[in-house]
Motif scaffolding. Structure first.
Motif, PDB file in Angstrom:
ATOM      1  N   ASP A   1     -61.378 -31.429 -38.427  1.00 39.69           N
ATOM      2  CA  ASP A   1     -62.648 -31.306 -39.140  1.00 39.69           C
ATOM      3  C   ASP A   1     -63.439 -30.150 -38.523  1.00 39.69           C
ATOM      4  OD1 ASP A   1     -65.784 -32.199 -39.004  1.00 39.69           O
ATOM      5  OD2 ASP A   1     -64.862 -32.726 -40.937  1.00 39.69           O
ATOM      6  N   ARG A   2     -63.897 -29.246 -39.379  1.00 37.48           N
ATOM      7  CA  ARG A   2     -64.561 -28.028 -38.880  1.00 37.48           C
ATOM      8  C   ARG A   2     -65.800 -28.348 -38.044  1.00 37.48           C
ATOM      9  NH1 ARG A   2     -67.038 -23.144 -42.672  1.00 37.48           N
ATOM     10  NH2 ARG A   2     -68.190 -22.079 -41.010  1.00 37.48           N
ATOM     11  N   ASP A   3     -66.701 -29.183 -38.565  1.00 41.08           N
ATOM     12  CA  ASP A   3     -67.959 -29.462 -37.871  1.00 41.08           C
ATOM     13  C   ASP A   3     -67.720 -30.238 -36.582  1.00 41.08           C
ATOM     14  OD1 ASP A   3     -69.330 -28.182 -39.885  1.00 41.08           O
ATOM     15  OD2 ASP A   3     -69.701 -30.017 -41.028  1.00 41.08           O
ATOM     16  N   ARG A   4     -66.865 -31.244 -36.646  1.00 38.07           N
ATOM     17  CA  ARG A   4     -66.571 -32.031 -35.447  1.00 38.07           C
ATOM     18  C   ARG A   4     -65.934 -31.144 -34.378  1.00 38.07           C
ATOM     19  NH1 ARG A   4     -64.972 -37.586 -34.047  1.00 38.07           N
ATOM     20  NH2 ARG A   4     -63.388 -37.518 -32.391  1.00 38.07           N
ATOM     21  N   SER A   5     -64.998 -30.263 -34.800  1.00 36.04           N
ATOM     22  CA  SER A   5     -64.322 -29.377 -33.853  1.00 36.04           C
ATOM     23  C   SER A   5     -65.320 -28.448 -33.177  1.00 36.04           C
ATOM     24  CB  SER A   5     -63.241 -28.562 -34.571  1.00 36.04           C
ATOM     25  OG  SER A   5     -62.239 -29.408 -35.102  1.00 36.04           O
ATOM     26  N   GLU A   6     -66.227 -27.875 -33.969  1.00 33.66           N
ATOM     27  CA  GLU A   6     -67.232 -26.976 -33.399  1.00 33.66           C
ATOM     28  C   GLU A   6     -68.118 -27.711 -32.393  1.00 33.66           C
ATOM     29  OE1 GLU A   6     -71.122 -24.269 -34.650  1.00 33.66           O
ATOM     30  OE2 GLU A   6     -69.846 -25.124 -36.218  1.00 33.66           O
ATOM     31  N   THR A   7     -68.579 -28.886 -32.762  1.00 33.61           N
ATOM     32  CA  THR A   7     -69.473 -29.659 -31.886  1.00 33.61           C
ATOM     33  C   THR A   7     -68.794 -30.020 -30.563  1.00 33.61           C
ATOM     34  OG1 THR A   7     -70.649 -30.601 -33.775  1.00 33.61           O
ATOM     35  CG2 THR A   7     -70.820 -31.779 -31.685  1.00 33.61           C
ATOM     36  N   ARG A   8     -67.555 -30.513 -30.670  1.00 33.55           N
ATOM     37  CA  ARG A   8     -66.841 -30.920 -29.453  1.00 33.55           C
ATOM     38  C   ARG A   8     -66.570 -29.714 -28.548  1.00 33.55           C
ATOM     39  NH1 ARG A   8     -64.246 -35.837 -29.686  1.00 33.55           N
ATOM     40  NH2 ARG A   8     -64.041 -35.513 -27.436  1.00 33.55           N
ATOM     41  N   LEU A   9     -66.240 -28.572 -29.156  1.00 38.14           N
ATOM     42  CA  LEU A   9     -65.961 -27.384 -28.338  1.00 38.14           C
ATOM     43  C   LEU A   9     -67.235 -26.824 -27.719  1.00 38.14           C
ATOM     44  CD1 LEU A   9     -63.225 -25.441 -30.342  1.00 38.14           C
ATOM     45  CD2 LEU A   9     -62.985 -26.635 -28.172  1.00 38.14           C
ATOM     46  N   ARG A  10     -68.334 -26.843 -28.446  1.00 39.58           N
ATOM     47  CA  ARG A  10     -69.608 -26.383 -27.865  1.00 39.58           C
ATOM     48  C   ARG A  10     -69.944 -27.205 -26.617  1.00 39.58           C
ATOM     49  NH1 ARG A  10     -73.964 -23.808 -30.634  1.00 39.58           N
ATOM     50  NH2 ARG A  10     -73.334 -22.694 -32.525  1.00 39.58           N
ATOM     51  N   GLN A  11     -69.744 -28.506 -26.696  1.00 37.12           N
ATOM     52  CA  GLN A  11     -70.005 -29.376 -25.549  1.00 37.12           C
ATOM     53  C   GLN A  11     -69.090 -29.023 -24.377  1.00 37.12           C
ATOM     54  OE1 GLN A  11     -69.336 -33.179 -27.396  1.00 37.12           O
ATOM     55  NE2 GLN A  11     -71.406 -33.320 -28.257  1.00 37.12           N
ATOM     56  N   LEU A  12     -67.817 -28.773 -24.702  1.00 33.18           N
ATOM     57  CA  LEU A  12     -66.862 -28.428 -23.655  1.00 33.18           C
ATOM     58  C   LEU A  12     -67.186 -27.069 -23.039  1.00 33.18           C
ATOM     59  CD1 LEU A  12     -64.280 -29.148 -22.111  1.00 33.18           C
ATOM     60  CD2 LEU A  12     -62.961 -28.112 -23.974  1.00 33.18           C
ATOM     61  N   PHE A  13     -67.576 -26.110 -23.863  1.00 29.50           N
ATOM     62  CA  PHE A  13     -67.926 -24.767 -23.370  1.00 29.50           C
ATOM     63  C   PHE A  13     -69.138 -24.837 -22.438  1.00 29.50           C
ATOM     64  CE2 PHE A  13     -66.081 -22.356 -27.297  1.00 29.50           C
ATOM     65  CZ  PHE A  13     -64.812 -22.736 -26.905  1.00 29.50           C
ATOM     66  N   ALA A  14     -70.094 -25.678 -22.785  1.00 26.21           N
ATOM     67  CA  ALA A  14     -71.292 -25.806 -21.946  1.00 26.21           C
ATOM     68  C   ALA A  14     -70.937 -26.388 -20.582  1.00 26.21           C
ATOM     69  CB  ALA A  14     -72.327 -26.684 -22.644  1.00 26.21           C
ATOM     70  N   ALA A  15     -69.959 -27.305 -20.576  1.00 23.02           N
ATOM     71  CA  ALA A  15     -69.548 -27.922 -19.313  1.00 23.02           C
ATOM     72  C   ALA A  15     -68.628 -27.019 -18.499  1.00 23.02           C
ATOM     73  CB  ALA A  15     -68.846 -29.254 -19.595  1.00 23.02           C
ATOM     74  N   HIS A  16     -67.904 -26.133 -19.185  1.00 25.14           N
ATOM     75  CA  HIS A  16     -66.952 -25.230 -18.514  1.00 25.14           C
ATOM     76  C   HIS A  16     -67.138 -23.805 -19.046  1.00 25.14           C
ATOM     77  CE1 HIS A  16     -64.563 -28.564 -16.775  1.00 25.14           C
ATOM     78  NE2 HIS A  16     -64.870 -29.192 -17.895  1.00 25.14           N
ATOM     79  N   PRO A  17     -68.209 -23.125 -18.659  1.00 26.09           N
ATOM     80  CA  PRO A  17     -68.468 -21.775 -19.186  1.00 26.09           C
ATOM     81  C   PRO A  17     -67.454 -20.730 -18.736  1.00 26.09           C
ATOM     82  CG  PRO A  17     -70.027 -22.327 -17.442  1.00 26.09           C
ATOM     83  CD  PRO A  17     -69.279 -23.581 -17.759  1.00 26.09           C
ATOM     84  N   ASP A  18     -66.583 -21.103 -17.785  1.00 29.13           N
ATOM     85  CA  ASP A  18     -65.575 -20.158 -17.294  1.00 29.13           C
ATOM     86  C   ASP A  18     -64.254 -20.270 -18.059  1.00 29.13           C
ATOM     87  OD1 ASP A  18     -65.116 -22.719 -16.307  1.00 29.13           O
ATOM     88  OD2 ASP A  18     -64.255 -22.016 -14.414  1.00 29.13           O
ATOM     89  N   ILE A  19     -64.207 -21.023 -19.154  1.00 24.93           N
ATOM     90  CA  ILE A  19     -62.983 -21.144 -19.961  1.00 24.93           C
ATOM     91  C   ILE A  19     -62.531 -19.756 -20.409  1.00 24.93           C
ATOM     92  CG2 ILE A  19     -62.221 -21.831 -22.296  1.00 24.93           C
ATOM     93  CD1 ILE A  19     -63.594 -24.540 -21.785  1.00 24.93           C
TER      94      ILE A  19
END
Length: 343
Positions: A224-242
């Motif tokens: 799902d586009r929206d769910r995928s974006e939301t989950r990745l934004r959360q992950l990016f915020a927790a791991h900005p060095d990805i």
């Protein structure tokens, strides 16, 4: 002078009636494949002076079961099966069924209810699925798995790529293309899908020998586009060095939106799956680095050929795209994007 061979002679040798021989020789139908094969072999053995049909044609109805037609890969697959209906013999009929969802119970229910001679289906690896496939086996209805396999089932074949290999390939290119070593974000629909689980296992297997890279997290976006974006934004915020993102399934637009938010220290390498009009645009833009395509056109042809082989419909040679090995995926980058059909 030797006596002329008659239909009655052929009938006696084949163990059937003369009327059955007549139906087979003159291709009138209503004769099983096994009896037809026996009659034709008897006619050849006796040297019947008739032009014999090379094979017995019977109507074969194949039900293709797919879910979530809004996904680009499923739309492409539907298109390929529709195109195949115009190329196949008229005695091969393809029914395309779109299921209301991809849950195992929904697919299993559809499998049990089929009235066709064979089934080609995209389905999760689940006990209720394996039970339904076993039930069809007792009804002499062959099943071919598509896109994702159910290896523990009674299916006769799998028409799709080696997803473990695809995951290893994704890992190789990400480790080679990343600006530096670091964590990798992984997005999938769910690991209940054999194809997605295999891709992740392939990624993990490759990274085992590359300790400078690690998986930050595996998030389930449910394609799902929206769910995928939301989950990745959360992950990016927790791991900005990805340093890289591997999207195992659909939802590439959601990944792109999360990347464009510039939450990460630097834009990551992005490897995904399937060449669509959307992934092609992302490759041209430079957001996506590489897409691994599983060639729906070839999958559809191979799946149908597995069914025809099962019914001894034709003698399939090397040029007929029949193979029992997993299909080879195709890699596309910004420099080798072919024309993508608008579906």
């Amino acid at each position: 002078m030797s006596r002329k061979v008659t239909l009655k002679d052929v009938a006696a040798r084949a163990g059937v009636g003369s009327a059955t021989v007549d139906r087979v020789i003159n291709e009138r139908g209503n004769v099983s494949i096994e009896v037809s094969r026996r009659v034709l072999q008897a006619a050849r053995d006796l040297g019947l002076k008739r032009i014999l049909p090379e094979r017995h044609h019977r109507t074969i109805r194949i039900e293709v079961m797919l879910a979530r037609p809004e996904l680009p890969l499923i739309a492409r697959m539907r298109h390929e099966f529709q195109r195949l209906t115009t190329l196949l013999d008229a005695s091969i009929i393809i029914h395309r069924t779109i299921l209301k969802d991809e849950r195992a119970e929904t697919v299993a229910r559809a499998l049990r209810r089929t009235s066709c001679d064979a089934v080609i289906a995209y389905m999760p690896d689940d006990p209720v699925i394996r039970e339904a496939v076993a039930t069809l086996q007792t009804r002499d209805i062959p099943v071919v798995t598509l896109i994702s396999d159910v290896p523990g089932s009674a299916r006769i074949a799998y028409a799709g790529p080696d997803h473990f290999q695809s995951g290893r390939s994704a890992a190789y290119f990400m480790t080679q293309m990343a600006r530096t070593a670091g964590p990798i974000a992984v997005l999938c629909n769910t690991r209940e899908l054999q194809s997605h689980d295999d891709r992740i296992r392939g990624l993990e297997a490759y990274l085992t020998g590359h300790s400078t890279f690690s998986i930050a997290a595996i998030v389930e976006g449910r394609d799902d586009r929206d769910r995928s974006e939301t989950r990745l934004r959360q992950l990016f915020a927790a791991h900005p060095d990805i340093v890289a993102v591997y999207n195992v399934g659909a939802g590439n637009l959601g990944v792109a939106a999360a990347i464009r938010a510039d939450i990460l220290t630097a834009r990551p390498v992005f490897v995904g799956h399937e060449l669509t009009q959307y992934s092609a645009a992302l490759l041209r833009e430079g957001i996506m680095s590489l897409t691994i395509d599983q060639n729906p056109e070839l999958q559809a042809r191979v799946a149908v050929n597995h069914i025809l082989k099962h019914f001894d419909f034709a003698d399939l040679g090397e040029d007929d795209h029949y193979d029992t090995k997993p299909l080879q995926a195709v890699l596309y980058g910004p420099e080798n994007i072919p024309e993508v059909p608008q579906i």
